[in-house]
Design a protein around this motif. Structure first.
Motif, PDB file in Angstrom:
ATOM      1  N   GLY A   1       0.806  -1.218   0.000  1.00  0.00           N
ATOM      2  CA  GLY A   1       0.000   0.000   0.000  1.00  0.00           C
ATOM      3  C   GLY A   1       0.833   1.258   0.000  1.00  0.00           C
ATOM      4  N   TRP A   2       2.008   1.164   0.530  1.00  0.00           N
ATOM      5  CA  TRP A   2       2.897   2.311   0.660  1.00  0.00           C
ATOM      6  C   TRP A   2       3.182   3.002  -0.676  1.00  0.00           C
ATOM      7  N   LEU A   3       3.725   2.237  -1.600  1.00  0.00           N
ATOM      8  CA  LEU A   3       4.080   2.810  -2.901  1.00  0.00           C
ATOM      9  C   LEU A   3       2.837   3.353  -3.580  1.00  0.00           C
ATOM     10  N   ASP A   4       1.767   2.634  -3.464  1.00  0.00           N
ATOM     11  CA  ASP A   4       0.511   3.067  -4.058  1.00  0.00           C
ATOM     12  C   ASP A   4       0.145   4.458  -3.590  1.00  0.00           C
ATOM     13  N   ARG A   5       0.162   4.607  -2.282  1.00  0.00           N
ATOM     14  CA  ARG A   5      -0.278   5.899  -1.771  1.00  0.00           C
ATOM     15  C   ARG A   5       0.663   7.016  -2.208  1.00  0.00           C
ATOM     16  N   GLU A   6       1.910   6.721  -2.304  1.00  0.00           N
ATOM     17  CA  GLU A   6       2.858   7.731  -2.760  1.00  0.00           C
ATOM     18  C   GLU A   6       2.511   8.178  -4.182  1.00  0.00           C
ATOM     19  N   SER A   7       2.218   7.225  -5.044  1.00  0.00           N
ATOM     20  CA  SER A   7       1.932   7.606  -6.423  1.00  0.00           C
ATOM     21  C   SER A   7       0.536   8.220  -6.537  1.00  0.00           C
ATOM     22  N   VAL A   8      -0.404   7.720  -5.750  1.00  0.00           N
ATOM     23  CA  VAL A   8      -1.751   8.293  -5.803  1.00  0.00           C
ATOM     24  C   VAL A   8      -1.703   9.757  -5.364  1.00  0.00           C
ATOM     25  N   PHE A   9      -1.028   9.993  -4.256  1.00  0.00           N
ATOM     26  CA  PHE A   9      -0.877  11.367  -3.769  1.00  0.00           C
ATOM     27  C   PHE A   9      -0.249  12.241  -4.858  1.00  0.00           C
ATOM     28  N   SER A  10       0.831  11.743  -5.455  1.00  0.00           N
ATOM     29  CA  SER A  10       1.546  12.538  -6.454  1.00  0.00           C
ATOM     30  C   SER A  10       0.653  12.885  -7.637  1.00  0.00           C
ATOM     31  N   TRP A  11      -0.028  11.877  -8.164  1.00  0.00           N
ATOM     32  CA  TRP A  11      -0.820  12.143  -9.369  1.00  0.00           C
ATOM     33  C   TRP A  11      -2.013  13.029  -9.068  1.00  0.00           C
ATOM     34  N   LEU A  12      -2.633  12.837  -7.912  1.00  0.00           N
ATOM     35  CA  LEU A  12      -3.755  13.711  -7.540  1.00  0.00           C
ATOM     36  C   LEU A  12      -3.268  15.154  -7.404  1.00  0.00           C
ATOM     37  N   MET A  13      -2.109  15.312  -6.789  1.00  0.00           N
ATOM     38  CA  MET A  13      -1.546  16.635  -6.588  1.00  0.00           C
ATOM     39  C   MET A  13      -1.192  17.287  -7.923  1.00  0.00           C
ATOM     40  N   MET A  14      -0.648  16.500  -8.832  1.00  0.00           N
ATOM     41  CA  MET A  14      -0.174  17.086 -10.096  1.00  0.00           C
ATOM     42  C   MET A  14      -1.288  17.243 -11.128  1.00  0.00           C
ATOM     43  N   ALA A  15      -2.435  16.592 -10.877  1.00  0.00           N
ATOM     44  CA  ALA A  15      -3.488  16.603 -11.909  1.00  0.00           C
ATOM     45  C   ALA A  15      -3.926  18.017 -12.298  1.00  0.00           C
ATOM     46  N   PRO A  16      -4.261  18.900 -11.336  1.00  0.00           N
ATOM     47  CA  PRO A  16      -4.709  20.238 -11.769  1.00  0.00           C
ATOM     48  C   PRO A  16      -3.686  20.988 -12.632  1.00  0.00           C
ATOM     49  N   PRO A  17      -2.417  21.117 -12.167  1.00  0.00           N
ATOM     50  CA  PRO A  17      -1.488  21.831 -13.059  1.00  0.00           C
ATOM     51  C   PRO A  17      -1.269  21.124 -14.402  1.00  0.00           C
ATOM     52  N   LEU A  18      -1.248  19.801 -14.398  1.00  0.00           N
ATOM     53  CA  LEU A  18      -1.023  19.107 -15.671  1.00  0.00           C
ATOM     54  C   LEU A  18      -2.203  19.313 -16.625  1.00  0.00           C
ATOM     55  N   LEU A  19      -3.431  19.268 -16.072  1.00  0.00           N
ATOM     56  CA  LEU A  19      -4.595  19.505 -16.925  1.00  0.00           C
ATOM     57  C   LEU A  19      -4.558  20.934 -17.463  1.00  0.00           C
ATOM     58  N   PHE A  20      -4.175  21.876 -16.601  1.00  0.00           N
ATOM     59  CA  PHE A  20      -4.087  23.272 -17.020  1.00  0.00           C
ATOM     60  C   PHE A  20      -3.112  23.414 -18.193  1.00  0.00           C
ATOM     61  N   LEU A  21      -1.930  22.804 -18.044  1.00  0.00           N
ATOM     62  CA  LEU A  21      -0.922  22.916 -19.111  1.00  0.00           C
ATOM     63  C   LEU A  21      -1.376  22.185 -20.369  1.00  0.00           C
ATOM     64  N   ALA A  22      -2.058  21.054 -20.184  1.00  0.00           N
ATOM     65  CA  ALA A  22      -2.550  20.328 -21.360  1.00  0.00           C
ATOM     66  C   ALA A  22      -3.550  21.192 -22.120  1.00  0.00           C
ATOM     67  N   ALA A  23      -4.425  21.901 -21.366  1.00  0.00           N
ATOM     68  CA  ALA A  23      -5.473  22.691 -22.015  1.00  0.00           C
ATOM     69  C   ALA A  23      -4.921  23.944 -22.679  1.00  0.00           C
TER      70      ALA A  23
END
Lengths: 281, 310
Positions: free
Chosen positions: B23-45
């Protein structure tokens, strides 16, 4: 560092080159100031020594502030710069923190993409963006530039903050995690308060870049009431072939002052940010 | 540094990972992607989408405020047969090469001159950076007045030092206009080189110079054999940065010359602007802007690979 040998050699090695660079760097600003204070009779007299003002006047400043929308442009520029900087810092942190602290598949790719986007210059994107802004019906609103400035500022802030974040020791976060804090809590309560100098550097850069931006503002803002200072000065103080030089110089000088003041307060942060990219890596 | 990061990244999490294995690694990546989603979507748009849309536009005949019709590579063919386009290409390369070279040499000189102890050094450094800080458009207005055809202060100087002929019209002559924008770009960008290289110079250990001096190296030899090799990585990255933004420069030329006289100072960015915004041909304009892409892409890839290597 090699020590100088005598006052003559020191003058040659130090003051001659440094003085030359200083004069070249500062002359245009001096010229701006002197011109803005000259009455038109001196301004357009080819036979007078142009480097000094004989009868200084504030007429051009008064005219600029009363006959043009300069104050409104200044307000617009500030609103845009502050809001765009704020948005960019928040989004930048959201990119930089995971990249600096978390280990996950694709981190390298995202970091490279962000760096690459930072290097994309606006002229590559302005035509499709202009069409997009039109379709969103955002032409002639400050939202148009508030929305588009972060396209260059977010990757920039993320990149600068990423470098800064990596220099912050991890022990406090480790301790908070052991005490049972969630990742979000650790980041917000423990980590981010440690990074104020990084935010100041990134913030000043973002603010200066917003004040400096011209192309998007030129295209998206064509009505006087929504213009920023650079576009207002160019579009409205140069009318056809008529140049209002006194007002132009007054506007250029006043428009430079906010940036210069902020910069003078934070010059060390600015230099640190400037050099961190290539020196610290 | 290596020892420390190993203990931090490697050992501690590994011990923890034993507690909550997968579960450890999972949560690390889940946290990261959730955190990065808004700026990445903004840049994609607002970067990714416009970029792709720009490519699409370049393949269309698209007058402003009309629907576009697909024309394939016709816009690019038009460019290749347009003598102005070739002039613009040559101008852009000349401008970039000359300004970069001047900034590099001048920046090095500035850094070396500033790398001495003297009173008020920090103040001098702050003042030297002003051209780089002040909004380009506003300082360019000052240059416009310095180069004014009727009231140029440069021509007054020429007259004052006894040049008998009336001074030239700096922005009216094609060669002088190009020289002017190169000099002004250099004026603005040189402090960036100088201060960055100065920071690099300050990291050079003084013992190296002392050793070189003991070995009988002259000042020039010390510079060439000690300073330059150590500065090389910084020079490279600063130059790549500056080349990208000089190559795509818009503001300076738009304000000072509008690309004139007779397109003598027209660059890719200003030409694309004229076609798209002036003549209202978005498709053709997009194709001119995209003509910058191959050179820019090479540079951008070079910088990102270089930064990744570090």
């Amino acid at each position: 560092m090699v020590t100088g040998h005598g006052p003559v050699e020191r003058a040659l090695r130090l003051w001659l080159p440094v003085g030359f660079f200083l004069i070249v760097a500062l002359f245009p600003f001096y010229w701006m100031a002197v011109t803005s204070l000259k009455p038109n009779a001196e301004l357009y007299n080819r036979h007078m020594m142009p480097l000094l003002v004989l009868h200084p006047t504030l007429k051009h400043y008064v005219d600029l502030l009363t006959q043009t929308s300069f104050l409104l442009w200044t307000w617009n520029t500030m609103v845009v710069a502050v809001v765009a900087t704020g948005i960019s810092l928040v989004l930048g942190v959201m990119l930089a923190y995971p990249l600096a602290r978390m280990r996950f598949a694709g981190a390298g790719l995202i970091a490279m993409t962000v760096a690459a986007i930072y290097l994309v210059p606006q002229p590559l994107l302005f035509i499709p963006l202009a069409d997009l802004i039109n379709r969103l019906d955002l032409g002639n609103t400050l939202s148009a530039v508030i929305l588009t400035y972060p396209t260059m500022l977010v990757p920039f802030c993320a990149w600068l903050l990423l470098g800064y974040f990596k220099t912050v020791p991890k022990e406090l976060e480790e301790a908070a995690r052991i005490d049972g804090a969630s990742r979000l809590q650790t980041m917000r309560r423990i980590f981010l308060p440690l990074c104020t100098p990084g935010f100041i550097s990134a913030g000043i850069f973002a603010f200066t870049l917003s004040q400096n931006e011209f192309l998007y503002a030129l295209i998206f803002l064509t009505r006087s009431s929504v213009r920023t200072v650079p576009v207002g000065v160019i579009a409205e103080l140069i009318r056809g072939d008529v140049f209002y030089w006194g007002q132009l110089m007054a506007g250029a000088l006043l428009g430079s002052i906010p940036v210069a003041i902020i910069y003078s307060f934070f010059v060390e942060h600015y230099v640190a940010g400037l050099t961190s990219g290539s020196v610290k890596g | 540094m290596t020892i420390r990061s190993e203990t931090l990244i490697g050992v501690v999490p590994r011990r923890r990972r034993a507690a909550s294995v997968s579960g450890w690694l999972d949560r690390e990546s889940v946290f990261s992607w959730l955190m990065m989603a808004p700026p990445l979507l903004f840049l994609a748009a607002l970067v990714g989408y416009p970029f792709c849309y720009g490519i699409l536009l370049s393949l269309q005949d698209r007058p402003v405020a009309h629907a576009g019709t697909f024309v394939g590579l016709k816009n690019f063919a038009t460019n290749l047969n347009d003598p102005i386009f070739w002039k613009v290409s040559a101008n852009t390369f000349l401008y970039t090469a000359a300004a970069t070279l001047l900034k590099m040499v001048g920046g090095l000189a500035l850094a070396v001159a500033m790398n001495q102890q003297f009173p008020l050094k920090n103040l001098v450094r702050a003042l030297l950076l002003l051209p780089f800080i002040v909004p380009t458009v506003l300082s360019t207005v000052a240059w416009m007045w310095i180069l004014d055809p009727a009231f140029s202060v440069l021509n007054w100087f020429l007259l004052a030092v006894g040049v008998p002929k009336p001074g030239p019209s700096w922005l009216g002559n094609p060669v002088l206009a190009m020289a002017s924008i190169i000099v002004i770009n250099t004026w603005r960008g040189l402090p960036f080189y100088g201060i960055t290289l100065l920071a690099g110079l300050q990291t050079v250990p003084p013992e190296l110079y002392e050793a070189a001096t003991i070995d009988g190296a002259s000042g020039w030899q010390r510079f060439r054999l000690v300073t330059l090799p150590l500065l090389q990585p910084i020079i490279l990255i600063v130059t790549l940065f500056s080349v990208i933004f000089t190559f795509a420069d818009f503001q300076l030329v738009y304000v000072l010359t509008h690309g004139g006289p007779q397109n003598a100072t027209q660059l890719f960015a200003t030409y694309a602007f004229d076609i798209a915004m002036g003549a209202g041909q978005l498709g053709l304009g997009a194709s001119v802007a995209l003509a910058m892409f191959p050179a820019l892409a090479l540079l951008i890839v070079a910088v990102t690979i270089y930064m990744r290597k570090k």
